[in-house]
Write a protein that holds these residues in place. Sequence first.
Motif, mmCIF file in Angstrom:
data_model
loop_
_atom_site.group_PDB
_atom_site.id
_atom_site.type_symbol
_atom_site.label_atom_id
_atom_site.label_comp_id
_atom_site.label_asym_id
_atom_site.label_seq_id
_atom_site.Cartn_x
_atom_site.Cartn_y
_atom_site.Cartn_z
ATOM 1 N N GLU A 721 -25.245 -24.902 -40.981
ATOM 2 C CA GLU A 721 -23.888 -24.778 -41.483
ATOM 3 C C GLU A 721 -23.835 -23.421 -42.172
ATOM 4 O O GLU A 721 -24.338 -23.249 -43.282
ATOM 5 N N MET A 722 -23.214 -22.463 -41.512
ATOM 6 C CA MET A 722 -23.258 -21.073 -41.969
ATOM 7 C C MET A 722 -22.207 -20.812 -43.046
ATOM 8 O O MET A 722 -21.009 -20.938 -42.788
ATOM 9 N N ASP A 723 -22.661 -20.445 -44.228
ATOM 10 C CA ASP A 723 -21.753 -20.031 -45.296
ATOM 11 C C ASP A 723 -21.618 -18.514 -45.195
ATOM 12 O O ASP A 723 -22.428 -17.748 -45.717
ATOM 13 N N VAL A 724 -20.589 -18.089 -44.475
ATOM 14 C CA VAL A 724 -20.448 -16.688 -44.079
ATOM 15 C C VAL A 724 -20.322 -15.754 -45.278
ATOM 16 O O VAL A 724 -20.920 -14.669 -45.317
ATOM 17 N N ALA A 725 -19.543 -16.156 -46.262
ATOM 18 C CA ALA A 725 -19.304 -15.261 -47.393
ATOM 19 C C ALA A 725 -20.581 -14.968 -48.168
ATOM 20 O O ALA A 725 -20.759 -13.863 -48.699
ATOM 21 N N TRP A 726 -21.475 -15.935 -48.274
ATOM 22 C CA TRP A 726 -22.746 -15.689 -48.957
ATOM 23 C C TRP A 726 -23.585 -14.692 -48.166
ATOM 24 O O TRP A 726 -24.307 -13.870 -48.755
ATOM 25 N N VAL A 727 -23.516 -14.746 -46.837
ATOM 26 C CA VAL A 727 -24.238 -13.770 -46.016
ATOM 27 C C VAL A 727 -23.736 -12.357 -46.342
ATOM 28 O O VAL A 727 -24.518 -11.423 -46.539
ATOM 29 N N ILE A 728 -22.404 -12.234 -46.437
ATOM 30 C CA ILE A 728 -21.806 -10.923 -46.712
ATOM 31 C C ILE A 728 -22.142 -10.461 -48.127
ATOM 32 O O ILE A 728 -22.435 -9.277 -48.365
ATOM 33 N N ARG A 729 -22.108 -11.394 -49.072
ATOM 34 C CA ARG A 729 -22.404 -11.017 -50.471
ATOM 35 C C ARG A 729 -23.814 -10.467 -50.625
ATOM 36 O O ARG A 729 -24.081 -9.682 -51.535
ATOM 37 N N CYS A 730 -24.681 -10.877 -49.726
ATOM 38 C CA CYS A 730 -26.049 -10.371 -49.811
ATOM 39 C C CYS A 730 -26.194 -9.064 -49.033
ATOM 40 O O CYS A 730 -27.297 -8.535 -48.916
ATOM 41 N N GLY A 731 -25.089 -8.554 -48.480
ATOM 42 C CA GLY A 731 -25.122 -7.257 -47.814
ATOM 43 C C GLY A 731 -25.392 -7.304 -46.332
ATOM 44 O O GLY A 731 -25.610 -6.267 -45.706
ATOM 45 N N ALA A 732 -25.364 -8.493 -45.728
ATOM 46 C CA ALA A 732 -25.648 -8.622 -44.294
ATOM 47 C C ALA A 732 -24.353 -8.732 -43.496
ATOM 48 O O ALA A 732 -23.313 -9.141 -44.016
ATOM 49 N N ASP A 733 -24.433 -8.353 -42.238
ATOM 50 C CA ASP A 733 -23.305 -8.479 -41.318
ATOM 51 C C ASP A 733 -23.411 -9.847 -40.632
ATOM 52 O O ASP A 733 -24.425 -10.134 -39.973
ATOM 53 N N PRO A 734 -22.416 -10.708 -40.771
ATOM 54 C CA PRO A 734 -22.547 -12.061 -40.204
ATOM 55 C C PRO A 734 -22.517 -12.107 -38.679
ATOM 56 O O PRO A 734 -23.068 -13.030 -38.084
ATOM 57 N N LEU A 735 -21.880 -11.126 -38.032
ATOM 58 C CA LEU A 735 -21.717 -11.221 -36.574
ATOM 59 C C LEU A 735 -23.048 -11.228 -35.819
ATOM 60 O O LEU A 735 -23.238 -12.046 -34.907
ATOM 61 N N PRO A 736 -24.007 -10.342 -36.145
ATOM 62 C CA PRO A 736 -25.309 -10.438 -35.461
ATOM 63 C C PRO A 736 -26.014 -11.772 -35.708
ATOM 64 O O PRO A 736 -26.704 -12.280 -34.827
ATOM 65 N N TRP A 737 -25.835 -12.318 -36.910
ATOM 66 C CA TRP A 737 -26.444 -13.618 -37.196
ATOM 67 C C TRP A 737 -25.789 -14.723 -36.364
ATOM 68 O O TRP A 737 -26.462 -15.647 -35.906
ATOM 69 N N ILE A 738 -24.486 -14.634 -36.160
ATOM 70 C CA ILE A 738 -23.798 -15.616 -35.317
ATOM 71 C C ILE A 738 -24.322 -15.538 -33.891
ATOM 72 O O ILE A 738 -24.590 -16.564 -33.246
ATOM 73 N N ALA A 739 -24.492 -14.318 -33.389
ATOM 74 C CA ALA A 739 -25.005 -14.159 -32.030
ATOM 75 C C ALA A 739 -26.450 -14.641 -31.924
ATOM 76 O O ALA A 739 -26.835 -15.277 -30.933
ATOM 77 N N LYS A 740 -27.244 -14.344 -32.956
ATOM 78 C CA LYS A 740 -28.668 -14.681 -32.907
ATOM 79 C C LYS A 740 -28.907 -16.182 -32.932
ATOM 80 O O LYS A 740 -29.778 -16.705 -32.219
ATOM 81 N N TYR A 741 -28.126 -16.905 -33.723
ATOM 82 C CA TYR A 741 -28.367 -18.344 -33.889
ATOM 83 C C TYR A 741 -27.182 -19.180 -33.390
ATOM 84 O O TYR A 741 -26.853 -20.223 -33.950
ATOM 85 N N GLN A 742 -26.580 -18.706 -32.317
ATOM 86 C CA GLN A 742 -25.402 -19.389 -31.806
ATOM 87 C C GLN A 742 -25.689 -20.810 -31.347
ATOM 88 O O GLN A 742 -24.783 -21.655 -31.340
#
Length: 814
Positions: A721-742
């Motif tokens: 269950e991806m909490d996207v905003a926390w990914v961004i707050r840590c400085g990461a781009d969520p789109l590659p993570w979505i592709a990687k763990y789709q």
Amino acid sequence: MTLTIADPVLWWPSGLGAQALQELTVTGQGASSTRRIGLRDMRLVSELDAAGRSFGIEVNGRAVFARGANWIPADALSGRITPDAVRGLLQSAKDAHMNMIRIWGGGRYEPDWFYDLCDELGLMVWQDFMFACHLYPSTPAFLEEVDAEVRDVVSRISHHACIALWCGDNELIGALTWFPESRKDRDRYLVNYDRLNRTVEAALHAVLPGANWWPSSPSPGPLAFGDAWHDDSSGDMHFWSVWHEGRDFDHYRDVSPRFCSEFGFQSYPSMSTVKAFAAPEDWNIASPVMESHQKNPGGNARIAETMFRYFRFPVDFPSFVYLSQVQQGLAIKTAVTHWRSLKPHCQGTLYWQLNDTWPVCSWSGLDHGGNWKLLHHMAQGFFAPVTVVAVPKDGAITLRAVNDGPDAVQITVSARAAAMDGTTRALDAMTLTVPTDAAITALTLAPGALTAGEVLVFDWTGDATGSDCFAPKPWKAYDLSPSGLQVDVHQEGGVWHLTMKVNVLAPYVTAESEVPGRFSANAVDPAARAAGDHQLHAHGPRGPTRFHLHGSPFRHLWRLTKGMPMFSYQLYSSRNFPPMDATFRMVAAAGYTAVEGYGALYADDAAVAATQAGLAATGLTMPTGHFGLGQLETDVEKVLGIAKSLKMERLYCPYVMPNDRPTDAAGWVAFGKRLQAAGAPYKAAGYGFGWHNHDFEFKPLSDGSLPQDRIFEGGPGLEWEMDVAWVIRCGADPLPWIAKYQDRITAAHVKDIAPAGENADEDGWSDVGHGTVDWKAIMAALRGIGVQHFVMEHDNPKDDARFALRSIASAKAF
């Protein structure tokens, strides 16, 4: 009386011509009778030849290869059988290119309207007399009853154009060796059987002289009492060595039957059927409920053992059900394609069985009620009148073209080697004319044409089109990659349209729907064939629904949901705005249909009851819920009880305290293993289970790796269950993570980050659509991989009603 028709319009089996039917009225001495008949010449051709004795049906002077299945009663309770329901089952047979059904001798003589339906649909009927699998008496009184029964049945239904063959019984010859009495004195019981069989034959011919008669099934021929379960040289054969003896699927290629009238392999009924008789806590093949729906001794073990032999084992019960249907389809496909390649030596394949009498684990291709299992979808391909089949032998692979249609066809056959990453290379191609009387060789690929990591993909175009895939090794030997499956869904009237695309080889991608209906195709590889429009002709509601997708089952199984997005509300967002029953009303009024739960809502029985009441009063559902790791590990029965009471579908572990977090890569891998172990009982009970991230999972470790990757390394079966905003707050781009763990992401938390310096009193969060997160692009990416659950969350809103209303409005606009 003899009637001569100079230029008759003939009745033909399905696929060879029209099913012309006429009414015939006969009047005499004040009595009148009207029957609907079809004009055709139907012959059983069984003659001695070099191989033994042939067996096949000839219609209007044309040899017809019989493609079909065995029929058993449509319901265990005859009063529940209706013409409409049976029409659906028989139409499904026709739609899968079947032209014959065998009415099994252990069932019942069907009513008149059944044969009317077969006449209309062009389904030839192999009619057993109702004697099966037993030792019957041959006393004069009993044989007198048999004589009357046969005369009555034949008089009632013999005018039907569909009747192709009258068969004396099912497996009575075999029964001579099954019981201690007959084994001890076989001659006596053989004479006993012969008296019964001759009574049936004499009564048939007394009513219908010249009828197509076959003494028994299986049988090498008249007055032949040999083992037609293992002797493939003569007559019809029942071949059960693969199922009952646990032989490999390739063993189907070791026999060359003249006509195989029974063979089969079991699978589990589809999940929509399982849900009708089993609660999620019973979704385990060893549970008493599931075992009571398996009546073949050792059947469950045989399915599981075969799965180990061919596939990497699935991760949860729905995936096990799906994979059991894949392997059932592969078993029957192996047999049918090989035996069709032998035409005209082999002239028919009728697998066991078409339908079910109740919801049960069985050999059927249709669930009880008519839902298509994957076997029936695959039968649309392997029973197609014109097809190309792969025949492996001694390392070489021969592609043979088969034509059961009325005319010769010209096709171009192309063969390609396909790697697991989806790349292909051309091997060979050939254009040929395929006659209707035999299977002919199109191409032969020499040993070594495929590398160790490749499978054969072949297609044909021209007067007929199609494609197929052949894997020389068990699928577990191939390293399939995550498919990158993308599904476009739209609805037109009562029809849903799904167009699927993948990045790599993805065999047997399957869609399931939560509304009744039938897909136009299923168990497909979108990489091996054109990305098609897979239509679901829905019989239920036309509004939003969910689609469950299965694919890449041999590396790891995954499921996605697709359909209209479900906007859910994380009730933790309103923890500071009691009472909770008011929150339920506020959320429902804002337009949400679902909520996500957290620990305080089910801390004790009273809290669970209050939450149930709140859901019931507002019509909200709670498909997902958060549970602490400690409770998940130590209080399994309580968590399962909560999930069942609140009708959850997925459980997520959301957090661990700082003091409990590992500090190195090995520790996070171990944590992933711990999570997967904690989730095992919930997945076994049918629930999705996964991890909900915060920011700490994206802070680099001393070796440069990230905890999120290490968690999934240790827990390969975990959902996310991806909490996207926390990914961004840590400085990461969520789109590659979505592709990687789709293939793992099954839900997403939707919250927004306020511009720098704003909303400090709300911890820097913002209402969705009123912050800095590019939710339009991110939601499109999540929808593209099949995510359906979007959970609105704000960790500390000043006004929860404001947040709820503005956020769902923005999300719907995205």
